[in-house]
Design a protein around this motif. Structure first.
Motif, PDB file in Angstrom:
ATOM      1  N   GLY A 169     -17.754  -1.495  -7.387  1.00  0.00           N
ATOM      2  CA  GLY A 169     -16.625  -2.289  -7.860  1.00  0.00           C
ATOM      3  C   GLY A 169     -15.655  -2.347  -6.420  1.00  0.00           C
ATOM      4  N   PRO A 170     -14.618  -2.831  -6.892  1.00  0.00           N
ATOM      5  CA  PRO A 170     -13.487  -3.034  -5.320  1.00  0.00           C
ATOM      6  C   PRO A 170     -12.778  -2.043  -4.996  1.00  0.00           C
ATOM      7  CG  PRO A 170     -12.460  -3.860  -7.757  1.00  0.00           C
ATOM      8  CD  PRO A 170     -14.126  -3.529  -7.891  1.00  0.00           C
ATOM      9  N   VAL A 171     -13.019  -1.556  -3.914  1.00  0.00           N
ATOM     10  CA  VAL A 171     -12.663  -0.312  -3.248  1.00  0.00           C
ATOM     11  C   VAL A 171     -11.885  -0.700  -1.846  1.00  0.00           C
ATOM     12  CG1 VAL A 171     -13.285   1.937  -2.003  1.00  0.00           C
ATOM     13  CG2 VAL A 171     -14.451   1.083  -4.283  1.00  0.00           C
ATOM     14  N   SER A 172     -10.781  -0.069  -1.499  1.00  0.00           N
ATOM     15  CA  SER A 172     -10.116  -0.138  -0.069  1.00  0.00           C
ATOM     16  C   SER A 172      -9.761   1.193  -0.040  1.00  0.00           C
ATOM     17  CB  SER A 172      -9.083  -1.027  -0.273  1.00  0.00           C
ATOM     18  OG  SER A 172      -8.526  -1.487   1.092  1.00  0.00           O
ATOM     19  N   LEU A 173      -9.137   1.302   1.142  1.00  0.00           N
ATOM     20  CA  LEU A 173      -8.578   2.775   1.921  1.00  0.00           C
ATOM     21  C   LEU A 173      -7.081   2.779   1.709  1.00  0.00           C
ATOM     22  CD1 LEU A 173     -10.908   3.040   5.047  1.00  0.00           C
ATOM     23  CD2 LEU A 173     -11.477   3.832   2.543  1.00  0.00           C
ATOM     24  N   HIS A 174      -6.450   4.029   1.426  1.00  0.00           N
ATOM     25  CA  HIS A 174      -5.352   4.175   1.445  1.00  0.00           C
ATOM     26  C   HIS A 174      -4.800   5.260   2.262  1.00  0.00           C
ATOM     27  CE1 HIS A 174      -0.937   4.496  -0.081  1.00  0.00           C
ATOM     28  NE2 HIS A 174      -1.302   6.110  -0.233  1.00  0.00           N
ATOM     29  N   PHE A 175      -4.248   5.316   3.414  1.00  0.00           N
ATOM     30  CA  PHE A 175      -4.069   6.102   4.499  1.00  0.00           C
ATOM     31  C   PHE A 175      -2.755   6.953   4.295  1.00  0.00           C
ATOM     32  CE2 PHE A 175      -6.921   3.349   6.439  1.00  0.00           C
ATOM     33  CZ  PHE A 175      -7.908   4.202   6.858  1.00  0.00           C
ATOM     34  N   GLY A 193     -17.636  -8.304  -1.630  1.00  0.00           N
ATOM     35  CA  GLY A 193     -16.726  -7.847  -2.525  1.00  0.00           C
ATOM     36  C   GLY A 193     -15.386  -8.123  -2.268  1.00  0.00           C
ATOM     37  N   PRO A 194     -14.563  -8.006  -3.376  1.00  0.00           N
ATOM     38  CA  PRO A 194     -13.199  -8.509  -3.344  1.00  0.00           C
ATOM     39  C   PRO A 194     -12.364  -7.278  -2.816  1.00  0.00           C
ATOM     40  CG  PRO A 194     -13.481  -7.790  -5.519  1.00  0.00           C
ATOM     41  CD  PRO A 194     -14.861  -7.971  -4.883  1.00  0.00           C
ATOM     42  N   ALA A 195     -11.286  -7.636  -1.760  1.00  0.00           N
ATOM     43  CA  ALA A 195     -10.438  -6.394  -1.343  1.00  0.00           C
ATOM     44  C   ALA A 195      -9.546  -6.176  -2.338  1.00  0.00           C
ATOM     45  CB  ALA A 195      -9.787  -6.999   0.215  1.00  0.00           C
ATOM     46  N   VAL A 196      -9.097  -4.918  -2.356  1.00  0.00           N
ATOM     47  CA  VAL A 196      -8.103  -4.356  -3.338  1.00  0.00           C
ATOM     48  C   VAL A 196      -6.624  -5.285  -3.095  1.00  0.00           C
ATOM     49  CG1 VAL A 196      -6.954  -2.579  -4.214  1.00  0.00           C
ATOM     50  CG2 VAL A 196      -9.071  -2.465  -3.636  1.00  0.00           C
ATOM     51  N   SER A 197      -6.024  -5.586  -4.061  1.00  0.00           N
ATOM     52  CA  SER A 197      -4.826  -6.314  -4.047  1.00  0.00           C
ATOM     53  C   SER A 197      -3.602  -5.296  -3.784  1.00  0.00           C
ATOM     54  CB  SER A 197      -4.459  -7.533  -5.021  1.00  0.00           C
ATOM     55  OG  SER A 197      -4.735  -6.810  -6.241  1.00  0.00           O
ATOM     56  N   ARG A 247     -16.765  -8.253   4.174  1.00  0.00           N
ATOM     57  CA  ARG A 247     -15.627  -7.578   4.811  1.00  0.00           C
ATOM     58  C   ARG A 247     -15.707  -6.196   5.139  1.00  0.00           C
ATOM     59  NH1 ARG A 247     -13.192  -4.189   0.982  1.00  0.00           N
ATOM     60  NH2 ARG A 247     -14.212  -3.605  -0.920  1.00  0.00           N
ATOM     61  N   HIS A 248     -14.722  -5.724   5.862  1.00  0.00           N
ATOM     62  CA  HIS A 248     -14.744  -4.528   6.651  1.00  0.00           C
ATOM     63  C   HIS A 248     -14.071  -3.302   5.708  1.00  0.00           C
ATOM     64  CE1 HIS A 248     -13.935  -1.256   9.430  1.00  0.00           C
ATOM     65  NE2 HIS A 248     -14.830  -2.148  10.172  1.00  0.00           N
ATOM     66  N   ILE A 249     -14.351  -2.245   5.845  1.00  0.00           N
ATOM     67  CA  ILE A 249     -13.891  -1.206   4.802  1.00  0.00           C
ATOM     68  C   ILE A 249     -12.442  -1.218   4.987  1.00  0.00           C
ATOM     69  CG2 ILE A 249     -14.506   0.575   6.423  1.00  0.00           C
ATOM     70  CD1 ILE A 249     -14.677   0.748   2.517  1.00  0.00           C
ATOM     71  N   THR A 250     -11.957  -1.469   6.253  1.00  0.00           N
ATOM     72  CA  THR A 250     -10.497  -1.386   6.229  1.00  0.00           C
ATOM     73  C   THR A 250      -9.731  -2.512   5.933  1.00  0.00           C
ATOM     74  OG1 THR A 250     -10.614  -2.038   8.502  1.00  0.00           O
ATOM     75  CG2 THR A 250     -10.578   0.206   7.969  1.00  0.00           C
ATOM     76  N   ASP A 251     -10.368  -3.665   5.561  1.00  0.00           N
ATOM     77  CA  ASP A 251      -9.564  -4.932   4.998  1.00  0.00           C
ATOM     78  C   ASP A 251      -8.897  -4.346   3.767  1.00  0.00           C
ATOM     79  OD1 ASP A 251     -10.852  -6.270   6.824  1.00  0.00           O
ATOM     80  OD2 ASP A 251     -12.231  -7.460   5.394  1.00  0.00           O
ATOM     81  N   GLY A 252      -7.507  -4.893   3.919  1.00  0.00           N
ATOM     82  CA  GLY A 252      -6.679  -4.501   2.795  1.00  0.00           C
ATOM     83  C   GLY A 252      -6.225  -3.171   2.759  1.00  0.00           C
ATOM     84  N   TYR A 253      -6.340  -2.378   3.577  1.00  0.00           N
ATOM     85  CA  TYR A 253      -5.680  -0.979   3.684  1.00  0.00           C
ATOM     86  C   TYR A 253      -4.363  -0.933   3.161  1.00  0.00           C
ATOM     87  CZ  TYR A 253      -3.577  -1.177   8.364  1.00  0.00           C
ATOM     88  OH  TYR A 253      -3.012  -1.311   9.377  1.00  0.00           O
ATOM     89  N   SER A 254      -3.961   0.326   2.566  1.00  0.00           N
ATOM     90  CA  SER A 254      -2.411   0.524   2.391  1.00  0.00           C
ATOM     91  C   SER A 254      -2.235   1.807   3.157  1.00  0.00           C
ATOM     92  CB  SER A 254      -2.169   0.535   0.869  1.00  0.00           C
ATOM     93  OG  SER A 254      -3.054   1.595   0.388  1.00  0.00           O
ATOM     94  N   LEU A 255      -0.807   2.023   3.513  1.00  0.00           N
ATOM     95  CA  LEU A 255      -0.240   3.144   3.993  1.00  0.00           C
ATOM     96  C   LEU A 255       0.638   4.078   3.202  1.00  0.00           C
ATOM     97  CD1 LEU A 255       0.034   1.903   7.493  1.00  0.00           C
ATOM     98  CD2 LEU A 255      -1.221   3.749   7.082  1.00  0.00           C
ATOM     99  N   GLU A 256       0.753   5.112   3.217  1.00  0.00           N
ATOM    100  CA  GLU A 256       1.788   5.921   2.570  1.00  0.00           C
ATOM    101  C   GLU A 256       2.837   6.151   3.484  1.00  0.00           C
ATOM    102  OE1 GLU A 256       2.296   9.107  -0.716  1.00  0.00           O
ATOM    103  OE2 GLU A 256       0.973   7.136  -0.589  1.00  0.00           O
ATOM    104  N   VAL A 257       4.097   5.767   3.458  1.00  0.00           N
ATOM    105  CA  VAL A 257       5.212   5.745   4.365  1.00  0.00           C
ATOM    106  C   VAL A 257       6.458   6.536   3.669  1.00  0.00           C
ATOM    107  CG1 VAL A 257       6.684   4.648   5.988  1.00  0.00           C
ATOM    108  CG2 VAL A 257       4.162   4.003   5.737  1.00  0.00           C
ATOM    109  N   SER A 258       7.046   7.583   4.140  1.00  0.00           N
ATOM    110  CA  SER A 258       8.204   8.116   3.433  1.00  0.00           C
ATOM    111  C   SER A 258       9.335   7.429   4.102  1.00  0.00           C
ATOM    112  CB  SER A 258       8.322   9.493   3.625  1.00  0.00           C
ATOM    113  OG  SER A 258       8.336   9.881   4.947  1.00  0.00           O
ATOM    114  N   THR A 259      10.544   7.601   3.502  1.00  0.00           N
ATOM    115  CA  THR A 259      11.815   6.943   3.858  1.00  0.00           C
ATOM    116  C   THR A 259      12.362   7.508   5.453  1.00  0.00           C
ATOM    117  OG1 THR A 259      13.298   8.594   2.944  1.00  0.00           O
ATOM    118  CG2 THR A 259      12.827   6.860   1.549  1.00  0.00           C
ATOM    119  N   LYS A 260      11.786   8.496   5.636  1.00  0.00           N
ATOM    120  CA  LYS A 260      12.055   8.960   7.026  1.00  0.00           C
ATOM    121  C   LYS A 260      11.419   8.377   7.930  1.00  0.00           C
ATOM    122  CE  LYS A 260       9.462  13.366   6.827  1.00  0.00           C
ATOM    123  NZ  LYS A 260       8.644  13.065   7.922  1.00  0.00           N
TER     124      LYS A 260
END
Length: 295
Positions: A258-264, A291-295, A10-23
Motif C-alpha cells: 500500500g501507500p508508504v512514505s518515510l518520516h525522518f 503507488g500514491p505518495a502519502v499525503s 516515484r522515489h521512496i523519498t517522495d512525500g517524506y516528512s520531518l520531525e522538528v521540535s519547537t527549538k
C-alpha cells in the motif's frame, strides 16, 4: 522503468516528512529552500514546552510553506477546554489540517484523557476543521501492549477517525530493521487496514546518539539489529545513515504494502537529514512500482 509510464513511478523519498521540535525551527528555516514546498513537518509534544511555543512553531512552519502537524499528548492535557483551545487556535492561526495523537509518557494523566482514543472521541478535531489525524504504529513492539492489543487499538482508532469524516494516517516509531517494518506492513494490509503509512527512519547521526535515542524511546537495538542497520558495535564513535535500512525497505516494498512514505527523525540535525535525502535521491532510481505518495 517502462518508457510509457514514467510519471507513475516515484522515489521512496517522495512525500517524506520531518520531525522538528519547537527549538529547531531556526534550523528548519535555514534548510527550508532545500525542502519540497508543502512537506509535512511534525511538531512533537515535548515536556517543558508550552502551548504558546507549539503554536508559534506551527505558525512558523506554515509561513515557510510547509504543512504543520502538531502532536497532542493525551496524558499531558489538563482539560477538554485546553485541548479545544489549542486545536482551534492551531487551525485558525497556522492553517493546521493534520494532527498526531499519542497517549504520552506519564503513567498518570494530568486531566481526563488516558489515551489517544479519548482525544479522538471528543469531536474537537473535526469541529475545528482538522482533516487528517495521525496515530502511532509500532512494528518493533510496544512496552505495555501485546501484539493482539496493538492491532485492536490501531484498528479501532483508524475506524474512529474515518467515521468522523477525517483521514487516518499511521506513523511508525523509528526502527533499525527493515525486515521487521516490511513484515508489519504486510500484516497491517492483511488485516484490512489500507490507510497511508509513514515509516519512521532515523536521520544520519552519531552512532552513540542513535543508541541513546533508541533507549529513550524503547526501541530495540540489539547487536543483530545494529548489524542489519549497517552498524558495527566496534564503531560506536562513528556516524551512520539510514542507507541500508532504506535500501532494504525499498527492495522489499510491493503494491501489496500500500501507500508508504518515510518520516525522518533528524537526530543528527535537520540540515544533515535534508542533505542525506538529496544525496540518496541523486544516486538511487525511482521505484519500479507505481503507488500514491502519502499525503
Amino acid at each position: 522503468m517502462h518508457p510509457s509510464t514514467p510519471k507513475s513511478l516515484r522515489h521512496i523519498t517522495d512525500g517524506y516528512s520531518l520531525e522538528v521540535s519547537t527549538k529547531d525551527i531556526a534550523a528548519l528555516t535555514a534548510a527550508a529552500p532545500r525542502i519540497l514546498p508543502g512537506s509535512t513537518i511534525s511538531i512533537p509534544y515535548l515536556p517543558g514546552q508550552d502551548d504558546q511555543a507549539r503554536l508559534a512553531a506551527a505558525r512558523a512552519v506554515r509561513a515557510l510553506g510547509f504543512e504543520p502537524m502538531p502532536h497532542l499528548s493525551a496524558r499531558r492535557i489538563a482539560s477538554l477546554a485546553e485541548l479545544d483551545a489549542f486545536v482551534t487556535r492551531a487551525v485558525a492561526e497556522a492553517g493546521v489540517e493534520r494532527c498526531f495523537v499519542i497517549a504520552g509518557d506519564p503513567s498518570t494523566p494530568v486531566g481526563p484523557f488516558a489515551d489517544s482514543a479519548s482525544l479522538i472521541e471528543t469531536g474537537v478535531f473535526e469541529r475545528a476543521g482538522v482533516r487528517v489525524v495521525g496515530v502511532g504504529g509500532h512494528p518493533e513492539g510496544h512496552p505495555v501492549m501485546s501484539a493482539s492489543d496493538r492491532w485492536e487499538v490501531l484498528e479501532r482508532k483508524c475506524q474512529m477517525i474515518a467515521s468522523r469524516g477525517m483521514a487516518p494516517l499511521i506513523i511508525t516509531q523509528f526502527g533499525f530493521d527493515a525486515d521487521v517494518a516490511l513484515a508489519w506492513l504486510q500484516t497491517l494490509r492483511e488485516r484490512g487496514i489500507g490507510h497511508p503509512v509513514r515509516v519512521g527512519v532515523p536521520g544520519p547521526a552519531g552512532i552513540a546518539v542513535l543508541a541513546r535515542y533508541a533507549a529513550l524511546c524503547g526501541v530495540s537495538a540489539c547487536a543483530s539489529m545494529w548489524s542489519k542497520y549497517g552498524i558495527s558495535l566496534g564503531k560506536l564513535f562513528g556516524t551512520a545513515g539510514p542507507d541500508v535500512f532504506v535500501d532494504r525497505l525499498t527492495a522489499g516494498l510491493t503494491d501489496a504494502h500500500g501507500p508508504v512514505s518515510l518520516h525522518f527523525f533528524p537526530f543528527g540535525g535537520i540540515a544533515q537529514s535534508v542533505k542525506w535525502i538529496e544525496q540518496y535521491r541523486a544516486r538511487t532510481p525511482a521505484l519500479d512500482r507505481a503507488g500514491p505518495a502519502v499525503s
